[in-house]
Scaffold this motif. Structure first.
Motif, PDB file in Angstrom:
ATOM      1  N   GLY A 165     -40.425  12.724 -21.734  1.00  0.00           N
ATOM      2  CA  GLY A 165     -38.783  13.849 -21.712  1.00  0.00           C
ATOM      3  C   GLY A 165     -39.169  14.143 -19.555  1.00  0.00           C
ATOM      4  O   GLY A 165     -37.994  14.105 -19.443  1.00  0.00           O
ATOM      5  N   ALA A 210     -35.714  13.506 -17.630  1.00  0.00           N
ATOM      6  CA  ALA A 210     -34.573  14.397 -17.160  1.00  0.00           C
ATOM      7  C   ALA A 210     -34.575  14.559 -16.115  1.00  0.00           C
ATOM      8  O   ALA A 210     -33.613  14.649 -15.552  1.00  0.00           O
ATOM      9  CB  ALA A 210     -36.097  15.602 -17.876  1.00  0.00           C
ATOM     10  N   LEU A 266     -35.185  18.568 -22.466  1.00  0.00           N
ATOM     11  CA  LEU A 266     -34.873  16.742 -22.860  1.00  0.00           C
ATOM     12  C   LEU A 266     -36.962  16.777 -24.246  1.00  0.00           C
ATOM     13  O   LEU A 266     -37.318  15.683 -24.846  1.00  0.00           O
ATOM     14  CB  LEU A 266     -34.670  15.861 -22.132  1.00  0.00           C
ATOM     15  CG  LEU A 266     -34.804  14.800 -23.237  1.00  0.00           C
ATOM     16  CD1 LEU A 266     -34.535  14.513 -24.264  1.00  0.00           C
ATOM     17  CD2 LEU A 266     -34.669  13.372 -21.872  1.00  0.00           C
ATOM     18  N   PRO A 305     -27.998  11.083 -21.883  1.00  0.00           N
ATOM     19  CA  PRO A 305     -28.661  11.154 -23.007  1.00  0.00           C
ATOM     20  C   PRO A 305     -27.812   9.880 -24.668  1.00  0.00           C
ATOM     21  O   PRO A 305     -28.926  10.274 -24.946  1.00  0.00           O
ATOM     22  CB  PRO A 305     -27.424  13.065 -23.616  1.00  0.00           C
ATOM     23  CG  PRO A 305     -27.367  13.297 -22.006  1.00  0.00           C
ATOM     24  CD  PRO A 305     -27.714  12.133 -21.422  1.00  0.00           C
ATOM     25  N   VAL A 330     -30.588   8.397 -24.417  1.00  0.00           N
ATOM     26  CA  VAL A 330     -32.111   8.192 -24.551  1.00  0.00           C
ATOM     27  C   VAL A 330     -31.554   8.490 -26.717  1.00  0.00           C
ATOM     28  O   VAL A 330     -32.774   8.187 -27.391  1.00  0.00           O
ATOM     29  CB  VAL A 330     -32.124  10.007 -24.872  1.00  0.00           C
ATOM     30  CG1 VAL A 330     -32.969  10.070 -25.416  1.00  0.00           C
ATOM     31  CG2 VAL A 330     -32.906  10.231 -23.050  1.00  0.00           C
TER      32      VAL A 330
END
Length: 260
Positions: free
Chosen positions: A99, A103, A125, A226, A229
């Motif tokens: 993460g 990020a 995140l 995002p 992700v």
């Protein structure tokens, strides 16, 4: 009714030494060692779990807990518990490292919050992925497998002054590289796509110098990140973490010579 010193020390040790092993595991293991959980609750849970695994403990040596041999036994129990909990903690922290990498790549590294597991600031995140992974860990029964592993450790490594050696600590330190390898595999799709986007923005800036890459590139990466992700990482995250946990459990069983 009369009791000898040996009988009294055996009764005290029959609960104290299993509690040390179980308590050390509970202190650092994921979910159990969460700092948001009150200390009293964790102590009560460790005591209840130690009582639950007493049938698997076997014979306890009648050693004075305050003697030199009793101190060695106590240290061994704490080390065994720490190894079991720390290995699973390393496996879970793979998503934290992943993460952080994602990020930073998408420009969200400044958005941080406190991780309740470690008490340190991590990107939001990483915290979101850690919550998802924790739910997956509970959903597949990882906490039950950890408790079963703790009970089985008393058969493989009975309560005694001899236990794990320094080779076990070298293996634990070597396995820590798997945390970073797992994090790379989790974050690689998102980081690769964001790298391609940044390269494209660099080419565009070179072709049109009047374009402000910061005012254009940062919103694009924060918008696309995002979505990547959600589309690339989260669908395969349970499978990837299941492989990491399976490897961690296998290494712990090998370190503690647990069969079955």
């Amino acid at each position: 009714m009369e009791f000898t010193i040996g009988e009294i020390t055996a009764w005290v040790g029959s609960l104290m030494w299993p509690l040390m092993r179980v308590g050390a595991m509970v202190m650092v293991a994921p979910v159990f060692g969460n700092q948001l959980m009150p200390v009293r609750v964790r102590v009560f849970f460790g005591l209840a779990l130690a009582v639950a695994v007493l049938p698997a403990v076997g014979e306890v040596p009648p050693v004075d807990p305050l003697s030199a041999e009793g101190l060695l036994i106590s240290v061994q129990q704490v080390l065994i518990g720490l190894i079991m909990g720390f290995m699973l903690l390393l496996a879970v922290n793979a998503v934290v490292v992943a993460g952080e990498s994602m990020a930073l790549a998408m420009g969200l590294g400044f958005a941080t919050m406190v991780d309740p597991q470690t008490g340190m600031s991590v990107p939001v995140l990483s915290q979101v992925m850690l919550v998802i992974v924790t739910l997956v860990f509970l959903g597949i029964g990882g906490h039950l497998m950890l408790i079963e592993l703790t009970a089985a450790s008393f058969s493989a490594l009975p309560i005694a002054a001899e236990g794990v050696g320094r080779e076990a600590f070298f293996e634990v330190a070597a396995w820590a590289s798997q945390m970073f390898a797992g994090a790379v595999l989790i974050a690689l799709p998102v980081v690769t796509v964001l790298l391609i986007i940044n390269l494209a923005l660099g080419v565009m800036t070179r072709a049109a110098p009047q374009m402000n890459v910061f005012s254009v590139g940062l919103p694009i990466t924060m918008l696309v990140g995002p979505v990547l992700v959600l589309g690339l990482v989260l669908p395969v995250l349970p499978t990837r973490m299941a492989m990491i946990w399976s490897h961690a459990f296998a290494v712990v069983r090998d370190l503690l010579a647990i069969t079955g």
